[in-house]
Design a protein around this motif. Structure first.
Motif, PDB file in Angstrom:
ATOM      1  N   THR A  24       0.872  -1.167   0.000  1.00 18.48           N
ATOM      2  CA  THR A  24       0.000   0.000   0.000  1.00 18.48           C
ATOM      3  C   THR A  24       0.911   1.220   0.000  1.00 18.48           C
ATOM      4  OG1 THR A  24      -1.738  -1.150   1.200  1.00 18.48           O
ATOM      5  CG2 THR A  24      -1.772   1.249   1.308  1.00 18.48           C
ATOM      6  N   THR A  25       0.613   2.184  -0.860  1.00 16.52           N
ATOM      7  CA  THR A  25       1.444   3.384  -0.919  1.00 16.52           C
ATOM      8  C   THR A  25       0.605   4.626  -0.623  1.00 16.52           C
ATOM      9  OG1 THR A  25       1.118   3.613  -3.302  1.00 16.52           O
ATOM     10  CG2 THR A  25       3.084   2.400  -2.572  1.00 16.52           C
ATOM     11  N   TYR A  26       1.285   5.649  -0.153  1.00 19.92           N
ATOM     12  CA  TYR A  26       0.649   6.899   0.243  1.00 19.92           C
ATOM     13  C   TYR A  26       1.365   8.057  -0.435  1.00 19.92           C
ATOM     14  CZ  TYR A  26      -0.735   3.677   3.905  1.00 19.92           C
ATOM     15  OH  TYR A  26      -1.197   2.580   4.582  1.00 19.92           O
ATOM     16  N   ALA A  27       0.601   9.091  -0.745  1.00 17.14           N
ATOM     17  CA  ALA A  27       1.159  10.320  -1.298  1.00 17.14           C
ATOM     18  C   ALA A  27       0.218  11.458  -0.906  1.00 17.14           C
ATOM     19  CB  ALA A  27       1.295  10.233  -2.812  1.00 17.14           C
ATOM     20  N   PHE A  28       0.696  12.676  -1.028  1.00 15.32           N
ATOM     21  CA  PHE A  28      -0.139  13.853  -0.836  1.00 15.32           C
ATOM     22  C   PHE A  28      -0.088  14.686  -2.100  1.00 15.32           C
ATOM     23  CE2 PHE A  28      -0.267  13.010   3.682  1.00 15.32           C
ATOM     24  CZ  PHE A  28      -1.488  13.550   4.054  1.00 15.32           C
ATOM     25  N   ASP A  49       5.613   4.313   3.552  1.00 17.60           N
ATOM     26  CA  ASP A  49       5.615   4.922   4.888  1.00 17.60           C
ATOM     27  C   ASP A  49       4.737   6.176   4.821  1.00 17.60           C
ATOM     28  OD1 ASP A  49       6.051   6.273   7.248  1.00 17.60           O
ATOM     29  OD2 ASP A  49       8.233   6.327   7.057  1.00 17.60           O
ATOM     30  N   PRO A  50       3.572   6.169   5.479  1.00 17.31           N
ATOM     31  CA  PRO A  50       2.647   7.307   5.345  1.00 17.31           C
ATOM     32  C   PRO A  50       3.191   8.623   5.899  1.00 17.31           C
ATOM     33  CG  PRO A  50       1.826   5.738   6.964  1.00 17.31           C
ATOM     34  CD  PRO A  50       3.027   5.114   6.332  1.00 17.31           C
ATOM     35  N   THR A  51       4.230   8.591   6.711  1.00 19.56           N
ATOM     36  CA  THR A  51       4.755   9.849   7.258  1.00 19.56           C
ATOM     37  C   THR A  51       5.630  10.607   6.258  1.00 19.56           C
ATOM     38  OG1 THR A  51       6.679   8.772   8.267  1.00 19.56           O
ATOM     39  CG2 THR A  51       4.678   8.943   9.615  1.00 19.56           C
ATOM     40  N   GLU A  52       6.215   9.919   5.285  1.00 16.84           N
ATOM     41  CA  GLU A  52       7.069  10.609   4.306  1.00 16.84           C
ATOM     42  C   GLU A  52       6.280  11.625   3.468  1.00 16.84           C
ATOM     43  OE1 GLU A  52       9.649   8.026   2.073  1.00 16.84           O
ATOM     44  OE2 GLU A  52      10.313   7.005   3.900  1.00 16.84           O
ATOM     45  N   PRO A  53       5.098  11.281   2.947  1.00 14.18           N
ATOM     46  CA  PRO A  53       4.325  12.291   2.217  1.00 14.18           C
ATOM     47  C   PRO A  53       3.874  13.451   3.119  1.00 14.18           C
ATOM     48  CG  PRO A  53       3.569  10.097   1.650  1.00 14.18           C
ATOM     49  CD  PRO A  53       4.508   9.954   2.803  1.00 14.18           C
ATOM     50  N   GLN A  54       3.638  13.180   4.385  1.00 11.81           N
ATOM     51  CA  GLN A  54       3.272  14.262   5.307  1.00 11.81           C
ATOM     52  C   GLN A  54       4.432  15.240   5.450  1.00 11.81           C
ATOM     53  OE1 GLN A  54       1.972  12.377   8.936  1.00 11.81           O
ATOM     54  NE2 GLN A  54       0.379  11.228   7.893  1.00 11.81           N
ATOM     55  N   THR A  55       5.638  14.711   5.527  1.00 14.34           N
ATOM     56  CA  THR A  55       6.829  15.558   5.596  1.00 14.34           C
ATOM     57  C   THR A  55       6.930  16.419   4.338  1.00 14.34           C
ATOM     58  OG1 THR A  55       7.943  13.918   6.967  1.00 14.34           O
ATOM     59  CG2 THR A  55       9.341  15.523   5.847  1.00 14.34           C
ATOM     60  N   GLU A  72      -4.882  13.242   0.468  1.00 11.08           N
ATOM     61  CA  GLU A  72      -4.076  12.031   0.553  1.00 11.08           C
ATOM     62  C   GLU A  72      -4.455  11.132  -0.613  1.00 11.08           C
ATOM     63  OE1 GLU A  72      -2.765   8.735   3.820  1.00 11.08           O
ATOM     64  OE2 GLU A  72      -4.889   9.219   3.713  1.00 11.08           O
ATOM     65  N   VAL A  73      -3.461  10.546  -1.253  1.00  8.25           N
ATOM     66  CA  VAL A  73      -3.668   9.611  -2.362  1.00  8.25           C
ATOM     67  C   VAL A  73      -3.137   8.263  -1.892  1.00  8.25           C
ATOM     68  CG1 VAL A  73      -3.166   9.102  -4.772  1.00  8.25           C
ATOM     69  CG2 VAL A  73      -3.325  11.491  -4.002  1.00  8.25           C
ATOM     70  N   THR A  74      -4.046   7.327  -1.656  1.00  7.70           N
ATOM     71  CA  THR A  74      -3.673   6.004  -1.160  1.00  7.70           C
ATOM     72  C   THR A  74      -3.895   4.983  -2.266  1.00  7.70           C
ATOM     73  OG1 THR A  74      -4.389   6.641   1.053  1.00  7.70           O
ATOM     74  CG2 THR A  74      -4.096   4.291   0.641  1.00  7.70           C
ATOM     75  N   GLU A  75      -2.907   4.147  -2.487  1.00  9.36           N
ATOM     76  CA  GLU A  75      -3.058   3.064  -3.460  1.00  9.36           C
ATOM     77  C   GLU A  75      -2.912   1.745  -2.718  1.00  9.36           C
ATOM     78  OE1 GLU A  75      -0.590   1.426  -7.189  1.00  9.36           O
ATOM     79  OE2 GLU A  75      -1.332   3.476  -7.403  1.00  9.36           O
ATOM     80  N   ARG A  76      -4.017   0.992  -2.681  1.00  8.90           N
ATOM     81  CA  ARG A  76      -4.059  -0.282  -1.962  1.00  8.90           C
ATOM     82  C   ARG A  76      -4.377  -1.384  -2.963  1.00  8.90           C
ATOM     83  NH1 ARG A  76      -4.943  -0.033   3.067  1.00  8.90           N
ATOM     84  NH2 ARG A  76      -6.181   1.851   2.894  1.00  8.90           N
ATOM     85  N   PRO A  77      -3.552  -2.422  -3.015  1.00  8.17           N
ATOM     86  CA  PRO A  77      -3.823  -3.500  -3.978  1.00  8.17           C
ATOM     87  C   PRO A  77      -5.047  -4.337  -3.573  1.00  8.17           C
ATOM     88  CG  PRO A  77      -1.960  -4.099  -2.616  1.00  8.17           C
ATOM     89  CD  PRO A  77      -2.341  -2.700  -2.228  1.00  8.17           C
ATOM     90  N   TRP A  78      -5.858  -4.659  -4.545  1.00  8.89           N
ATOM     91  CA  TRP A  78      -7.028  -5.517  -4.349  1.00  8.89           C
ATOM     92  C   TRP A  78      -6.926  -6.675  -5.335  1.00  8.89           C
ATOM     93  CZ3 TRP A  78     -11.577  -4.446  -1.307  1.00  8.89           C
ATOM     94  CH2 TRP A  78     -11.460  -3.301  -0.512  1.00  8.89           C
TER      95      TRP A  78
END
Length: 86
Positions: A24-28, A49-55, A72-78
């Motif tokens: 799962t990846t995170y971005a802002f 790591d969700p804190t890196e995009p927050q930084t 927040e842009v979250t990509e979660r595999p399904w």
């Protein structure tokens, strides 16, 4: 006359939690509007790591103090899973 046999299956869509699944990846993304009403659309690098995009968002705001709105842009595999014949 040809005889045919059909098999019916139920399919389920669920988060892919297999060991080989992508993370799962995170971005802002910056949502602040520019003077011409276009979106800034600057985006952080994706990270598992969700804190890196927050930084990144704090750094972006330091560079552009008026940019205070983010998404927040979250990509979660399904994955589709086949369950036994009905």
């Amino acid at each position: 006359m040809t005889r045919r046999t059909f098999a019916f299956f139920d399919w389920r869509l669920r988060p892919d939690q297999d060991a080989d699944a992508p993370p799962t990846t995170y971005a802002f993304r910056c949502l602040t509007l520019n003077d011409d009403d276009t979106e800034c659309a600057a985006k952080s690098p994706a990270s598992d790591d969700p804190t890196e995009p927050q930084t990144w968002a704090f750094a972006h705001m330091r560079e552009f103090p008026e940019h205070t709105s983010y998404a927040e842009v979250t990509e979660r595999p399904w994955a589709m899973w086949r369950e036994g014949p009905t």
